[in-house]
Write an enzyme that holds these catalytic residues in place. Structure first.
Site, short mmCIF file in Angstrom:
data_model
loop_
_atom_site.label_atom_id
_atom_site.label_comp_id
_atom_site.label_asym_id
_atom_site.label_seq_id
_atom_site.Cartn_x
_atom_site.Cartn_y
_atom_site.Cartn_z
N ASP A 69 0.85 -1.20 0.00
CA ASP A 69 0.00 0.00 0.00
C ASP A 69 0.88 1.25 0.00
O ASP A 69 1.87 1.33 0.75
CB ASP A 69 -0.90 0.00 1.25
CG ASP A 69 -1.90 1.14 1.21
OD1 ASP A 69 -2.93 0.99 0.55
OD2 ASP A 69 -1.61 2.18 1.85
N ASN A 79 -2.54 13.01 -3.96
CA ASN A 79 -3.64 13.47 -4.81
C ASN A 79 -4.08 14.89 -4.42
O ASN A 79 -4.37 15.73 -5.29
CB ASN A 79 -4.83 12.52 -4.69
CG ASN A 79 -4.68 11.27 -5.56
OD1 ASN A 79 -4.01 11.32 -6.59
ND2 ASN A 79 -5.29 10.18 -5.13
N HIS A 128 -4.82 14.55 -9.21
CA HIS A 128 -5.02 13.13 -9.55
C HIS A 128 -4.16 12.70 -10.74
O HIS A 128 -3.83 11.52 -10.87
CB HIS A 128 -6.50 12.87 -9.85
CG HIS A 128 -7.36 12.91 -8.61
ND1 HIS A 128 -7.44 11.86 -7.74
CD2 HIS A 128 -8.16 13.89 -8.10
CE1 HIS A 128 -8.26 12.15 -6.75
NE2 HIS A 128 -8.72 13.40 -6.95
N ASP A 155 -2.04 9.42 -10.55
CA ASP A 155 -2.08 8.31 -11.53
C ASP A 155 -0.67 7.98 -12.02
O ASP A 155 -0.32 6.81 -12.23
CB ASP A 155 -2.96 8.69 -12.72
CG ASP A 155 -4.44 8.71 -12.35
OD1 ASP A 155 -4.79 8.20 -11.26
OD2 ASP A 155 -5.23 9.24 -13.15
N ARG A 186 10.04 -12.10 -10.17
CA ARG A 186 10.35 -13.10 -11.19
C ARG A 186 9.19 -13.25 -12.19
O ARG A 186 8.06 -12.92 -11.87
CB ARG A 186 10.64 -14.44 -10.52
CG ARG A 186 11.87 -14.43 -9.64
CD ARG A 186 11.91 -15.62 -8.71
NE ARG A 186 10.87 -15.53 -7.67
CZ ARG A 186 10.75 -16.38 -6.66
NH1 ARG A 186 11.60 -17.37 -6.54
NH2 ARG A 186 9.79 -16.25 -5.78
N TYR A 200 7.61 -15.76 -13.25
CA TYR A 200 6.52 -16.66 -12.91
C TYR A 200 5.75 -16.19 -11.67
O TYR A 200 4.85 -16.87 -11.19
CB TYR A 200 7.03 -18.10 -12.68
CG TYR A 200 8.21 -18.20 -11.73
CD1 TYR A 200 8.02 -18.27 -10.36
CD2 TYR A 200 9.51 -18.25 -12.21
CE1 TYR A 200 9.08 -18.37 -9.48
CE2 TYR A 200 10.59 -18.35 -11.34
CZ TYR A 200 10.37 -18.41 -9.98
OH TYR A 200 11.44 -18.50 -9.12
N GLU A 253 -4.84 2.36 -4.12
CA GLU A 253 -3.37 2.43 -4.11
C GLU A 253 -2.76 1.14 -3.59
O GLU A 253 -1.59 1.11 -3.20
CB GLU A 253 -2.91 3.61 -3.27
CG GLU A 253 -3.22 3.52 -1.80
CD GLU A 253 -4.58 4.08 -1.42
OE1 GLU A 253 -4.77 4.45 -0.26
OE2 GLU A 253 -5.46 4.15 -2.30
N ARG A 261 13.42 -5.58 -0.10
CA ARG A 261 14.09 -5.02 -1.29
C ARG A 261 13.12 -4.11 -2.05
O ARG A 261 13.52 -3.05 -2.56
CB ARG A 261 14.59 -6.16 -2.18
CG ARG A 261 15.20 -5.70 -3.49
CD ARG A 261 16.02 -6.82 -4.12
NE ARG A 261 15.27 -8.04 -4.28
CZ ARG A 261 14.45 -8.29 -5.29
NH1 ARG A 261 14.24 -7.37 -6.23
NH2 ARG A 261 13.82 -9.44 -5.37
#
Length: 407
Positions: free
Chosen positions: A284, A292, A297, A301, A316, A318, A327, A347
């Site tokens: 989040d 905003n 906005h 965006d 990765r 997959y 958000e 990370r």
């Protein structure tokens, strides 16, 4: 059956493959029918021409040999009488001289009672041919022709001929009153037409095959183009259905579907073996409402898009990353331990916080809070794992934001 048809109807590639098979089968059938039909036409033409030639030949024989071919009633023989050997020799010589140049191999003359009264093959004179339906038709006044291939035949010179195509024609002999008083059987050598027939059939098939190939190729190209456009449209529609229009990430519905698949895989592979866990991260953006409010906005965006790009590149191939709503983002990472998931989450957190986002007119720094959960044996479904990650995210926010928390 209906399931297969439904699969074909839903998959344009399968449909075009099916149409290719239908086109090949149809082409094969058409070419086979063309070979048979063209061969029949050529053969019918050869028989028709040979039949007309045989009728004209019989008329000439009657005109030339009228002194021998006389009869006043159908019960009489078309010859005045059975000729002696010398008379037959002279008749044979005349027949040979007259008929050989025209490809006539053999001539027979039948009496009304179906007895051979003359033949260029002297050995069959006097024989009766009672069960020949073509002879019976001719004696009833109807000329009949048919094509045969003879392995061997004696020609008018009594020479043996091999592998010969012969049109056998029965021609009625009529007296001055028009009554049938006998019948000719004339063998014509049509072997010379064999190659012409074969060449004609080959040429017809080649031309027809070329036309069919051209027509089907053009139709295939049009169909292929239409199918490719349809596939592109389907792909775009599918992409629109599963992706978030702002960030380009998969949407909440799609991430739920893929998450359930991952959960099912986990349940399946964990039976009787070591677990193959997956982890879920809820991410989040901190204080996104203030971004905003302060920058508008449009900038908000732009922040969402850049964070989404970073997340897509940080995991990765997959792994699954999607926009969960507003958000919030969600990551599903197959395999690894909770320590691995925590390391990746840390990370991501540090990477986003260390890269201020540029926009027209300024720079904005962004931080994220991340909740991490590892699938558990107690989880009944994917949503249970998500729920724990969501609670971990709430915990990270309660602890001051810009941090990782796990449950």
């Amino acid at each position: 059956m209906s399931s297969t048809n439904g699969d074909v109807g839903r998959d344009p590639q399968k449909l075009i493959g099916l149409l290719q098979v239908v086109a090949m089968v149809a082409t094969t059938i058409i070419l086979i029918a063309s070979v048979a039909g063209t061969h029949w036409l050529y053969q019918s033409y050869v028989i028709k021409i040979s039949k007309l030639d045989a009728i004209r030949t019989s008329e000439l024989i009657i005109a030339i040999e009228s002194r021998f071919l006389k009869a006043s009633s159908p019960s009489e023989s078309p010859l005045t009488d059975y000729m002696d050997s010398a008379a037959l020799d002279r008749l044979d010589q005349r027949m040979d001289k007259f008929l050989s140049p025209h490809g006539i191999l053999k001539v027979k003359v039948f009496s009304p009672n179906r007895t051979v009264v003359y033949s260029t093959d002297r050995s069959i004179i006097g024989q009766q041919n009672a069960n020949n339906p073509n002879l019976l038709k001719a004696l009833q006044g109807e000329p009949v022709s048919n094509l045969q291939t003879k392995e061997s035949i004696l020609d008018i010179k009594s020479e043996q001929r091999f592998d010969v195509d012969v049109v056998e024609t029965y021609v009625p002999i009529r007296n001055a009153d028009g009554a049938v008083v006998g019948c000719f059987e004339i063998y014509q050598d049509t072997t010379i037409f064999r190659n012409e027939v074969a060449n004609g059939v080959t040429m017809s098939v080649v031309v027809l095959g070329s036309v069919l190939l051209l027509v089907f190729s053009i139709a295939y190209l049009f169909l292929k183009t239409a199918v490719n456009r349809l596939l592109d449209a389907q792909e775009k529609l599918h992409d629109m259905a599963i992706r978030d229009s702002l960030t380009g990430l998969i949407n909440r519905r799609e991430i739920a579907i893929r998450g359930e698949q991952e959960f099912s895989r986990y349940k399946r592979l964990s039976i009787g073996s070591e677990h193959t866990p997956y982890s879920v991260m809820m991410i989040d953006l901190d204080h996104f409402k203030s971004i905003n409010d302060n920058y508008g906005h449009v900038v908000g965006d732009q922040v969402l898009r850049q964070v989404a790009d970073y997340l897509a590149q940080a995991v990765r191939n997959y792994s699954n990353v999607g926009r969960y709503g507003g958000e919030e983002f969600i990551l599903v990472l197959p395999g690894g331990s909770s320590e691995d998931a925590w390391s990746i989450a840390e990370r991501i957190r540090s990477g986003i916080s260390s890269q201020p986002i540029d926009f027209d007119g300024g720079v904005v720094s962004v931080t994220v809070s991340i909740g991490v959960s590892l699938v558990s044996e107690d989880d009944a479904c994917f949503e249970d794992t998500v729920d724990r990650a969501d609670r971990a995210l709430y915990q990270a926010k309660e602890q001051g934001r810009n941090r990782v928390s796990g449950l």
